[in-house]
Design a protein around this motif. Structure first.
Motif, PDB file in Angstrom:
ATOM      1  N   ALA A  20       0.919  -1.541   0.255  1.00 19.37           N
ATOM      2  CA  ALA A  20       0.227   0.072  -0.271  1.00 19.37           C
ATOM      3  C   ALA A  20       0.716   1.546  -0.175  1.00 19.37           C
ATOM      4  CB  ALA A  20      -1.288   0.300   1.025  1.00 19.37           C
ATOM      5  N   ALA A  71       2.092   2.629  -5.556  1.00 18.34           N
ATOM      6  CA  ALA A  71       1.287   2.166  -6.808  1.00 18.34           C
ATOM      7  C   ALA A  71      -0.246   1.517  -6.127  1.00 18.34           C
ATOM      8  CB  ALA A  71       2.481   1.374  -7.719  1.00 18.34           C
ATOM      9  N   GLU A 122      -0.577  -4.967   3.430  1.00 17.46           N
ATOM     10  CA  GLU A 122       0.291  -3.893   3.504  1.00 17.46           C
ATOM     11  C   GLU A 122       1.034  -4.830   4.887  1.00 17.46           C
ATOM     12  OE1 GLU A 122       2.157  -1.554   2.553  1.00 17.46           O
ATOM     13  OE2 GLU A 122       2.709  -0.087   3.771  1.00 17.46           O
ATOM     14  N   ALA A 130       9.774  -4.073   6.855  1.00 21.23           N
ATOM     15  CA  ALA A 130       9.655  -4.389   5.359  1.00 21.23           C
ATOM     16  C   ALA A 130       8.452  -3.472   4.732  1.00 21.23           C
ATOM     17  CB  ALA A 130       8.243  -5.973   5.589  1.00 21.23           C
ATOM     18  N   TRP A 165       5.731  13.029  -1.960  1.00 17.41           N
ATOM     19  CA  TRP A 165       6.667  12.842  -3.580  1.00 17.41           C
ATOM     20  C   TRP A 165       6.120  14.225  -3.766  1.00 17.41           C
ATOM     21  CZ3 TRP A 165       2.559   8.783  -1.875  1.00 17.41           C
ATOM     22  CH2 TRP A 165       3.522   7.964  -0.845  1.00 17.41           C
ATOM     23  N   CYS A 166       7.006  14.515  -5.083  1.00 18.89           N
ATOM     24  CA  CYS A 166       6.913  15.684  -5.990  1.00 18.89           C
ATOM     25  C   CYS A 166       6.509  15.753  -7.044  1.00 18.89           C
ATOM     26  CB  CYS A 166       7.752  16.897  -5.493  1.00 18.89           C
ATOM     27  SG  CYS A 166       8.268  17.682  -4.152  1.00 18.89           S
ATOM     28  N   THR A 225       2.669  -9.086   6.208  1.00 22.22           N
ATOM     29  CA  THR A 225       3.942  -9.182   4.980  1.00 22.22           C
ATOM     30  C   THR A 225       3.601 -10.745   4.217  1.00 22.22           C
ATOM     31  OG1 THR A 225       4.764  -8.460   6.692  1.00 22.22           O
ATOM     32  CG2 THR A 225       6.485  -9.356   5.231  1.00 22.22           C
ATOM     33  N   VAL A 226       3.687 -10.348   2.721  1.00 27.18           N
ATOM     34  CA  VAL A 226       4.040 -11.355   1.941  1.00 27.18           C
ATOM     35  C   VAL A 226       4.650 -12.499   1.843  1.00 27.18           C
ATOM     36  CG1 VAL A 226       3.591 -11.603  -0.227  1.00 27.18           C
ATOM     37  CG2 VAL A 226       1.352 -10.328   0.487  1.00 27.18           C
ATOM     38  N   PRO A 239       8.777  -3.370  -3.792  1.00 25.10           N
ATOM     39  CA  PRO A 239      10.304  -2.736  -3.947  1.00 25.10           C
ATOM     40  C   PRO A 239      10.691  -3.851  -4.559  1.00 25.10           C
ATOM     41  CG  PRO A 239      10.036  -2.040  -1.858  1.00 25.10           C
ATOM     42  CD  PRO A 239       9.066  -3.088  -1.949  1.00 25.10           C
ATOM     43  N   PHE A 279      19.730  10.212  -1.485  1.00 28.43           N
ATOM     44  CA  PHE A 279      19.575  11.530  -0.706  1.00 28.43           C
ATOM     45  C   PHE A 279      19.286  11.443   0.813  1.00 28.43           C
ATOM     46  CE2 PHE A 279      15.114  10.868  -0.720  1.00 28.43           C
ATOM     47  CZ  PHE A 279      14.714   9.947  -2.615  1.00 28.43           C
ATOM     48  N   GLN A 305      14.490   9.843   3.878  1.00 28.13           N
ATOM     49  CA  GLN A 305      15.921   9.631   2.332  1.00 28.13           C
ATOM     50  C   GLN A 305      15.742   8.137   2.011  1.00 28.13           C
ATOM     51  OE1 GLN A 305      19.859   8.635   5.466  1.00 28.13           O
ATOM     52  NE2 GLN A 305      20.007   6.752   4.124  1.00 28.13           N
ATOM     53  N   THR A 356       7.405   0.670  -9.028  1.00 29.82           N
ATOM     54  CA  THR A 356       9.195   0.979  -9.192  1.00 29.82           C
ATOM     55  C   THR A 356       8.828  -0.355  -9.519  1.00 29.82           C
ATOM     56  OG1 THR A 356       9.477   2.793  -7.490  1.00 29.82           O
ATOM     57  CG2 THR A 356      11.224   1.638  -8.119  1.00 29.82           C
ATOM     58  N   GLY A 361      14.331   9.923 -11.392  1.00 25.57           N
ATOM     59  CA  GLY A 361      13.732   9.027  -9.929  1.00 25.57           C
ATOM     60  C   GLY A 361      12.495   9.435 -10.319  1.00 25.57           C
ATOM     61  N   PHE A 414       6.179   9.397  -9.384  1.00 28.61           N
ATOM     62  CA  PHE A 414       4.647   9.653  -8.462  1.00 28.61           C
ATOM     63  C   PHE A 414       3.852   9.375 -10.170  1.00 28.61           C
ATOM     64  CE2 PHE A 414       1.292  11.760  -7.263  1.00 28.61           C
ATOM     65  CZ  PHE A 414       0.663  11.156  -6.165  1.00 28.61           C
TER      66      PHE A 414
HETATM   67  C1  LIG Z   1      12.113   9.181   0.095  1.00 30.43           C
HETATM   68  C2  LIG Z   1      11.810   9.017  -1.115  1.00 30.43           C
HETATM   69  C3  LIG Z   1      11.084   9.786  -1.906  1.00 30.43           C
HETATM   70  C4  LIG Z   1      11.193  10.155  -2.594  1.00 30.43           C
HETATM   71  N1  LIG Z   1      10.329  11.238  -3.616  1.00 30.43           N
HETATM   72  C5  LIG Z   1      10.013  10.833  -5.112  1.00 30.43           C
HETATM   73  C6  LIG Z   1       9.222  12.302  -5.856  1.00 30.43           C
HETATM   74  O1  LIG Z   1      10.029  13.339  -5.130  1.00 30.43           O
HETATM   75  N2  LIG Z   1       8.833  12.187  -6.854  1.00 30.43           N
HETATM   76  C7  LIG Z   1       8.430  10.825  -7.757  1.00 30.43           C
HETATM   77  O2  LIG Z   1       8.232  10.712  -8.837  1.00 30.43           O
HETATM   78  N3  LIG Z   1       8.969  10.109  -6.802  1.00 30.43           N
HETATM   79  C8  LIG Z   1       9.739  10.000  -5.220  1.00 30.43           C
HETATM   80  N4  LIG Z   1      10.389   8.949  -5.158  1.00 30.43           N
HETATM   81  C9  LIG Z   1      10.568   7.884  -5.849  1.00 30.43           C
HETATM   82  C10 LIG Z   1       9.063   6.845  -6.112  1.00 30.43           C
HETATM   83  O3  LIG Z   1       7.944   7.552  -6.557  1.00 30.43           O
HETATM   84  C11 LIG Z   1       8.802   6.268  -4.075  1.00 30.43           C
HETATM   85  O4  LIG Z   1       9.449   5.497  -3.802  1.00 30.43           O
HETATM   86  C12 LIG Z   1       7.269   5.724  -4.172  1.00 30.43           C
HETATM   87  O5  LIG Z   1       7.030   5.831  -2.923  1.00 30.43           O
HETATM   88  C13 LIG Z   1       7.381   4.621  -5.597  1.00 30.43           C
HETATM   89  O6  LIG Z   1       6.453   3.635  -5.554  1.00 30.43           O
HETATM   90  P1  LIG Z   1       5.641   2.155  -5.477  1.00 30.43           P
HETATM   91  O7  LIG Z   1       4.030   2.271  -5.008  1.00 30.43           O
HETATM   92  O8  LIG Z   1       6.399   1.810  -6.105  1.00 30.43           O
HETATM   93  O9  LIG Z   1       6.716   1.726  -3.751  1.00 30.43           O
HETATM   94  P2  LIG Z   1       6.850   1.724  -2.372  1.00 30.43           P
HETATM   95  O10 LIG Z   1       6.094   3.319  -2.817  1.00 30.43           O
HETATM   96  O11 LIG Z   1       7.276   1.675  -1.338  1.00 30.43           O
HETATM   97  O12 LIG Z   1       5.294   0.922  -2.394  1.00 30.43           O
HETATM   98  C14 LIG Z   1       5.265  -0.742  -1.744  1.00 30.43           C
HETATM   99  C15 LIG Z   1       5.007  -0.982  -1.108  1.00 30.43           C
HETATM  100  O13 LIG Z   1       5.023  -2.195  -0.734  1.00 30.43           O
HETATM  101  C16 LIG Z   1       5.394  -2.642   0.584  1.00 30.43           C
HETATM  102  N5  LIG Z   1       6.025  -4.471   1.047  1.00 30.43           N
HETATM  103  C17 LIG Z   1       7.115  -4.204   1.096  1.00 30.43           C
HETATM  104  N6  LIG Z   1       6.779  -5.094   1.286  1.00 30.43           N
HETATM  105  C18 LIG Z   1       6.267  -6.219   1.250  1.00 30.43           C
HETATM  106  C19 LIG Z   1       5.640  -7.726   2.008  1.00 30.43           C
HETATM  107  N7  LIG Z   1       6.684  -8.718   1.959  1.00 30.43           N
HETATM  108  N8  LIG Z   1       4.154  -8.021   1.904  1.00 30.43           N
HETATM  109  C20 LIG Z   1       3.377  -6.745   1.226  1.00 30.43           C
HETATM  110  N9  LIG Z   1       3.797  -5.430   0.697  1.00 30.43           N
HETATM  111  C21 LIG Z   1       5.074  -5.167   1.437  1.00 30.43           C
HETATM  112  C22 LIG Z   1       6.163  -1.504   1.683  1.00 30.43           C
HETATM  113  O14 LIG Z   1       4.992  -1.136   2.800  1.00 30.43           O
HETATM  114  C23 LIG Z   1       5.068  -0.050   0.518  1.00 30.43           C
HETATM  115  O15 LIG Z   1       4.115   0.371   1.494  1.00 30.43           O
HETATM  116  C24 LIG Z   1      10.871   8.271  -4.258  1.00 30.43           C
HETATM  117  C25 LIG Z   1      11.729   7.560  -3.340  1.00 30.43           C
HETATM  118  C26 LIG Z   1      11.580   8.025  -1.607  1.00 30.43           C
HETATM  119  C27 LIG Z   1      12.406   6.699  -0.633  1.00 30.43           C
END
Ligand SMILES: Cc1cc2nc3c(=O)[nH]c(=O)nc-3n(C[C@H](O)[C@H](O)[C@H](O)COP(=O)(O)OP(=O)(O)OC[C@H]3O[C@@H](n4cnc5c(N)ncnc54)[C@H](O)[C@@H]3O)c2cc1C
Length: 399
Positions: free
Chosen positions: A15, A18, A43, A49, A56-57, A122-123, A157, A172, A257, A280, A290, A293
């Motif tokens: 959650a 994406a 989640e 995990a 997010w910008c 946790t999956v 991830p 960063f 970070q 991602t 990078g 969003f």
């Molecule tokens: C600190 C930071 C700042 C960022 N800032 C920006 C920005 O300003 N603009 C931008 O466009 N992008 C930004 N990014 C990049 C990107 O947008 C983010 O990483 C974004 O959160 C990616 O979305 P996601 O859903 O792919 O991954 P995530 O948001 O990381 O979601 C993955 C989810 O999977 C869950 N998960 C992990 N392991 C398990 C498991 N075993 N079972 C079930 N669930 C699990 C996690 O808890 C998480 O909720 C940033 C990234 C980071 C790390």
């Protein structure tokens, strides 16, 4: 809550940006004919995990679907070159916006339909099948659970990252700082301040996103191969805040970070007959920046549309092929040190309209405009790198 096996239409693993975005869209849409889709959103409990809190910008034209949770917005943006030269411009017709992940989560969660159930777990495993896939996990109390779903969207991830020719990290650390006296202009943000000490290959920069006259998110970022240690980020931020920005003593109110992959590797979006990757993990990150969003929004909207039409919901890559190829050349040129990173970005922003550069970075530019942008970069090393990539692609494999 979910003892034994549960049967649903859709299981969303994770959650984050994406997973929540997809759950939000499925709450508003559904399957063919508007039939609600029974959905489970998984989640992990608080712990290693779970992805940490983040901001997010992104940029978009004036009004957008997440405006209710936008915590700051900027209409003027600047890039500062390595010698301190400032290129400041209105972002119009775009606006740069910031969302904090807890606000986004709250907003999505309060609007979820009854057909979307959240499960803390946790999956551990996803098993594909011809008609259904099975998601296995462990809940917060350590109990096993299983969800059987027609479609599974996995946003965990990606670890390890798929292999590419070039893999850098955008890594960063940011501090939310408070100053004693007015120090920031709330309407104006800096995107890249290249006055930081530069690594040999890659690039480093700071940036400032003010949320009031006395508060801002100040980040130190590198596009390089390896992350820094704790002391490295602290030193870099202290230097940027104290020596470069001259802010004097600041109070640090929060920290973020991260390390975002910048790679020419392909992220498979389909991992089985019933299992897909999004976010991602599904290639939504734009390799050269990078930023993820906006790509996540395009990708999850397409998945929701496919489900509504009863089609196989393969998540599309939200980036054009030619943009991925251009990004690959840029990353390779940076990584090999063929281009000076600080000079590369300073030139790009000095010689082009800000909105054109942002339009390209978000995938909305025409080929003609991209060729004009390309002509303002160091053409010889970029062309040499493009030829090298072609050579890599054409040479016979040695296996
Ligand atoms: C600190 C930071 C700042 C960022 N800032 C920006 C920005 O300003 N603009 C931008 O466009 N992008 C930004 N990014 C990049 C990107 O947008 C983010 O990483 C974004 O959160 C990616 O979305 P996601 O859903 O792919 O991954 P995530 O948001 O990381 O979601 C993955 C989810 O999977 C869950 N998960 C992990 N392991 C398990 C498991 N075993 N079972 C079930 N669930 C699990 C996690 O808890 C998480 O909720 C940033 C990234 C980071 C790390």
């Amino acid at each position: 809550m979910l003892g034994g096996m549960v049967d649903v239409d859709v299981a969303i693993v994770g959650a984050g940006a994406a997973g929540l975005s997809l759950a939000h869209r499925l709450s508003r849409g559904g399957g063919p004919g508007g039939r609600p889709l029974e959905t489970v959103l998984l989640e992990p409990p608080e712990g290693p995990a779970r992805s940490p809190v983040r901001t997010w910008c992104f940029w978009e034209r004036e009004a957008g679907e997440w405006d209710a949770v936008v915590s700051a917005r900027w209409e003027r943006l600047s890039v500062i070159g390595p010698e301190g030269e400032v290129y400041e411009a209105p972002a119009a017709p775009l606006v740069y916006k910031m969302i904090r992940s807890p606000d986004y989560e709250r907003f999505v969660r309060t609007g979820l339909a009854e057909t979307v159930r959240e499960v803390t777990a946790t999956v551990t495993e996803i098993l594909d099948g011809p008609r259904r896939a099975v998601v296995r996990g462990v809940d917060g109390a350590g109990r096993d659970l299983q969800v059987r779903a027609t479609w599974v969207f996995d946003s965990r991830p990606p670890r390890p990252l798929p292999r590419g020719t070039t893999t850098l990290l955008q890594h960063f650390r940011g501090w939310f700082v408070r100053t004693r006296s007015d120090a920031f202009v709330p309407e104006a943000a800096s995107l890249m301040d290249l006055r930081t000490p530069q690594p040999r290959n890659g690039v480093s920069f700071g940036y400032v996103l003010p949320v009031s006259k006395r508060e801002a998110l100040v980040e130190y970022t590198e596009f390089t191969r390896e992350v820094l240690d704790d002391a490295g980020y602290r030193r870099a931020l202290e230097h940027y805040i104290g020596e470069v920005l001259g802010l004097g003593e600041v109070e640090v109110t929060a920290v973020e970070q991260g390390a975002i992959p910048m790679t020419d590797a392909r992220f498979p979006r389909r991992s089985g007959r019933r299992v897909f990757r999004i976010g991602t993990a599904g290639g939504a990150t734009r390799p050269s920046t990078g930023y993820t969003f906006s790509g996540v929004q395009r990708q999850t909207a397409a998945v929701a549309r496919a489900l509504a039409r009863g089609r196989t919901p393969v998540p599309p890559c939200p980036h054009r092929r030619r943009h991925l190829e251009m990004d690959a050349v840029m990353l390779r040129a940076l990584d090999t040190g063929r281009v000076d990173g600080a000079d590369f970005f300073a030139r790009l922003f000095r010689r082009n309209r800000l909105a054109d550069v942002l339009g390209f970075l978000d995938g909305g530019s025409s080929l003609g405009r991209e060729l004009r942008l390309g002509a303002t970069t160091p053409v010889a090393p970029m062309a040499a790198t493009a030829v090298e990539r072609l050579w890599f692609a054409l040479r016979p494999s040695r296996s």
